[in-house]
Scaffold this motif. Sequence first.
Motif, PDB file in Angstrom:
ATOM      1  N   ALA A  58       0.827  -1.207   0.000  1.00 22.70           N
ATOM      2  CA  ALA A  58       0.000   0.000   0.000  1.00 22.70           C
ATOM      3  C   ALA A  58       0.863   1.259   0.000  1.00 22.70           C
ATOM      4  O   ALA A  58       0.507   2.267  -0.646  1.00 22.70           O
ATOM      5  CB  ALA A  58      -0.929  -0.004   1.210  1.00 22.70           C
ATOM      6  N   LEU A  59       1.978   1.235   0.709  1.00 26.48           N
ATOM      7  CA  LEU A  59       2.885   2.390   0.671  1.00 26.48           C
ATOM      8  C   LEU A  59       3.391   2.632  -0.743  1.00 26.48           C
ATOM      9  O   LEU A  59       3.449   3.775  -1.210  1.00 26.48           O
ATOM     10  CB  LEU A  59       4.071   2.165   1.616  1.00 26.48           C
ATOM     11  N   LEU A  60       3.755   1.560  -1.418  1.00 28.68           N
ATOM     12  CA  LEU A  60       4.250   1.700  -2.788  1.00 28.68           C
ATOM     13  C   LEU A  60       3.155   2.195  -3.724  1.00 28.68           C
ATOM     14  O   LEU A  60       3.391   3.057  -4.575  1.00 28.68           O
ATOM     15  CB  LEU A  60       4.792   0.349  -3.284  1.00 28.68           C
ATOM     16  N   ALA A  61       1.969   1.651  -3.558  1.00 32.61           N
ATOM     17  CA  ALA A  61       0.870   1.988  -4.469  1.00 32.61           C
ATOM     18  C   ALA A  61       0.433   3.429  -4.341  1.00 32.61           C
ATOM     19  O   ALA A  61      -0.057   4.032  -5.309  1.00 32.61           O
ATOM     20  CB  ALA A  61      -0.310   1.050  -4.218  1.00 32.61           C
ATOM     21  N   THR A  62       0.574   4.002  -3.150  1.00 36.33           N
ATOM     22  CA  THR A  62       0.099   5.373  -2.911  1.00 36.33           C
ATOM     23  C   THR A  62       1.241   6.390  -2.855  1.00 36.33           C
ATOM     24  O   THR A  62       1.013   7.550  -2.514  1.00 36.33           O
ATOM     25  CB  THR A  62      -0.682   5.431  -1.587  1.00 36.33           C
ATOM     26  N   ASP A  63       2.437   5.952  -3.219  1.00 34.08           N
ATOM     27  CA  ASP A  63       3.619   6.834  -3.205  1.00 34.08           C
ATOM     28  C   ASP A  63       3.869   7.450  -1.829  1.00 34.08           C
ATOM     29  O   ASP A  63       4.295   8.602  -1.721  1.00 34.08           O
ATOM     30  CB  ASP A  63       3.498   7.952  -4.257  1.00 34.08           C
ATOM     31  N   VAL A  64       3.588   6.701  -0.800  1.00 35.70           N
ATOM     32  CA  VAL A  64       3.948   7.118   0.560  1.00 35.70           C
ATOM     33  C   VAL A  64       5.348   6.558   0.829  1.00 35.70           C
ATOM     34  O   VAL A  64       5.508   5.368   1.086  1.00 35.70           O
ATOM     35  CB  VAL A  64       2.936   6.601   1.597  1.00 35.70           C
ATOM     36  N   THR A  65       6.341   7.417   0.727  1.00 34.33           N
ATOM     37  CA  THR A  65       7.731   6.987   0.837  1.00 34.33           C
ATOM     38  C   THR A  65       8.292   7.401   2.185  1.00 34.33           C
ATOM     39  O   THR A  65       8.506   8.592   2.434  1.00 34.33           O
ATOM     40  CB  THR A  65       8.590   7.596  -0.286  1.00 34.33           C
ATOM     41  N   PRO A  66       8.523   6.452   3.078  1.00 32.24           N
ATOM     42  CA  PRO A  66       9.071   6.805   4.390  1.00 32.24           C
ATOM     43  C   PRO A  66      10.390   7.564   4.276  1.00 32.24           C
ATOM     44  O   PRO A  66      11.198   7.302   3.377  1.00 32.24           O
ATOM     45  CB  PRO A  66       9.267   5.441   5.061  1.00 32.24           C
ATOM     46  N   LEU A  67      10.584   8.502   5.175  1.00 33.29           N
ATOM     47  CA  LEU A  67      11.860   9.207   5.270  1.00 33.29           C
ATOM     48  C   LEU A  67      12.833   8.297   6.012  1.00 33.29           C
ATOM     49  O   LEU A  67      12.659   8.015   7.198  1.00 33.29           O
ATOM     50  CB  LEU A  67      11.692  10.527   6.015  1.00 33.29           C
ATOM     51  N   VAL A  68      13.845   7.835   5.295  1.00 27.61           N
ATOM     52  CA  VAL A  68      14.834   6.915   5.864  1.00 27.61           C
ATOM     53  C   VAL A  68      16.199   7.585   5.796  1.00 27.61           C
ATOM     54  O   VAL A  68      16.628   8.024   4.722  1.00 27.61           O
ATOM     55  CB  VAL A  68      14.861   5.579   5.095  1.00 27.61           C
ATOM     56  N   ARG A  69      16.863   7.681   6.920  1.00 28.26           N
ATOM     57  CA  ARG A  69      18.213   8.259   6.965  1.00 28.26           C
ATOM     58  C   ARG A  69      19.236   7.201   6.556  1.00 28.26           C
ATOM     59  O   ARG A  69      19.008   6.006   6.697  1.00 28.26           O
ATOM     60  CB  ARG A  69      18.523   8.778   8.371  1.00 28.26           C
ATOM     61  N   ASP A  70      20.394   7.660   6.055  1.00 27.46           N
ATOM     62  CA  ASP A  70      21.311   6.723   5.403  1.00 27.46           C
ATOM     63  C   ASP A  70      22.388   6.118   6.297  1.00 27.46           C
ATOM     64  O   ASP A  70      23.214   5.344   5.820  1.00 27.46           O
ATOM     65  CB  ASP A  70      21.967   7.400   4.195  1.00 27.46           C
ATOM     66  N   ARG A  71      22.411   6.447   7.575  1.00 28.91           N
ATOM     67  CA  ARG A  71      23.403   5.851   8.469  1.00 28.91           C
ATOM     68  C   ARG A  71      22.680   5.103   9.593  1.00 28.91           C
ATOM     69  O   ARG A  71      21.809   5.658  10.248  1.00 28.91           O
ATOM     70  CB  ARG A  71      24.311   6.912   9.103  1.00 28.91           C
ATOM     71  N   GLY A  72      23.067   3.835   9.794  1.00 29.01           N
ATOM     72  CA  GLY A  72      22.442   3.118  10.899  1.00 29.01           C
ATOM     73  C   GLY A  72      22.442   1.614  10.761  1.00 29.01           C
ATOM     74  O   GLY A  72      21.936   0.915  11.632  1.00 29.01           O
ATOM     75  N   SER A  73      23.034   1.089   9.677  1.00 28.43           N
ATOM     76  CA  SER A  73      23.048  -0.362   9.495  1.00 28.43           C
ATOM     77  C   SER A  73      24.487  -0.870   9.537  1.00 28.43           C
ATOM     78  O   SER A  73      25.379  -0.284   8.915  1.00 28.43           O
ATOM     79  CB  SER A  73      22.426  -0.746   8.148  1.00 28.43           C
ATOM     80  N   VAL A  74      24.693  -1.975  10.254  1.00 33.99           N
ATOM     81  CA  VAL A  74      26.011  -2.618  10.258  1.00 33.99           C
ATOM     82  C   VAL A  74      26.019  -3.826   9.321  1.00 33.99           C
ATOM     83  O   VAL A  74      26.998  -4.569   9.268  1.00 33.99           O
ATOM     84  CB  VAL A  74      26.432  -3.038  11.678  1.00 33.99           C
ATOM     85  N   GLY A  75      24.937  -4.028   8.595  1.00 28.32           N
ATOM     86  CA  GLY A  75      24.889  -5.098   7.614  1.00 28.32           C
ATOM     87  C   GLY A  75      24.341  -6.411   8.126  1.00 28.32           C
ATOM     88  O   GLY A  75      24.220  -7.369   7.368  1.00 28.32           O
TER      89      GLY A  75
END
Length: 490
Positions: free
Chosen positions: A128-145
């Motif tokens: 539903a997010l994809l279908a309605t173009d609701v794109t969460p704001l995601v920051r680019d630092r925070g994953s160690v893999g």
Amino acid sequence: MSAPAAPAPVVVGTDPVSAQEVLAVAVGAPIRIGAAARARMAVSRAVLLEAVGRGDAVYGSTRRLGAGADDAVDDQAAFQVQVIRNHAGAIGDPLDPLVVRAAIATRVAQLALGGAGARPAVADALVALLATDVTPLVRDRGSVGMADLALGAAVAQVVIGEGAVLTGDGAVVAGADALEAAGLEPLELETHEALSLLNTNAFTIGSAVLLDPRLELLGAAADAAVALSLEAAAAHRPSGDLGPFSAEVHADADGSGTARSAEAVREALAGSFLREPRETRTQDELSFRCVPQVHGALAERADDLLTTVEDALVIRAENPLVDVGSRSVIPNGNFAAPDLTLALEGLRLALAHVGRISVRRTGVLSALARPLRAEGTAGIPGLLAYAGAERYVDLQALAAPVSLADVVLSEVEDYATWGWTAARATHDAVDAVLDLLAIEALHAASLLRHAAVRSGRGTAPIRAALVALLDRGGSAEELLAGAQDALLDP
């Protein structure tokens, strides 16, 4: 004029999705979940609930997470929200919406494999997010893999009506407001479903998917820049022997990346003055002669990455894995994906080699342009090559391996692959190489601007675009952007 056809929907069925399908969804194709995939998720959910009903110790369901994995969960509803809020620790710059959409599409496909134990409603909420173009704001630092936990939490927050959304015009709105405007309801999560939204390497995979078309364009631009530089140098000295690019030289590796690069240069120079009998040196610099080998190595690494991505999309990357066949819930490390990380690491090394010989060719062209600079007719800033030298230093730093960084996050989390960091660095490396190729092309255009030589069928339109760019003038940044456009879309 008829309207363009709508993109074909991607249907998630019994087979894993492909990288091409993830890319299609990222750029706007609709995605829907087929009946067979829904049935598989429903059975997976039933297996999980059986384990919970038996009182089994299930990570992320009857037991807490991380270092608290042996601690019991008392309040399921509160725990689901707490997990998401506790993991929402990403910082930095907002991710490109394409990356976020690719990650969400990847996660939908992963959930449909039936290893997460989540209800189909969780996958539906992402669709539903994809279908309605609701794109969460995601920051680019925070994953160690080891699953892109903090990045996934930013998506999960919006799913439950929290967090933030990045609109098409760059504005940031509250997740709850974005859902309401799109006619969506926040999802009330049930047992294990917070973890099912977080425990995924979907951002790393999605980012790697988006590298494929970028690398294809970069490879073509690199070959075109070389062809232009061959003409530019030969217009001012006896050089430009095309022997290193001949079919005979590469007959032993027909179809390889090396052969494909050589063929691309030959095709770009069809009809060029370089094809005519003329005086040449015995050998040109290695930065010209070894182009097929260096560019071919990049093409091969790009092929390897795509294969690795396709392999990753087949894997039920869940911990714990809800296995329908054995009706059991199994702890594992499928979320780590070191093979994908290592493919990205190798790719950045290949990119650094492409950038390295581009810098060398720029040095050759810059030396030939000394008379033009003395006359004031070069058309480009004399120190543009210095900017290229600094960009190459950036590229060298990006080529360094990130996956060997040591980290101990808790007594049970004592290893990390840094896959997301590797993917992010690889996109940055592509940017750096594009800058270097554009700087090389500008130096070539400077030498060809007033040269009475005939360009090849592939180089002629690039030469014309670049000469027009130099004639118009502009800042170094404007010249760089224009040169990239000429190389990427001749």
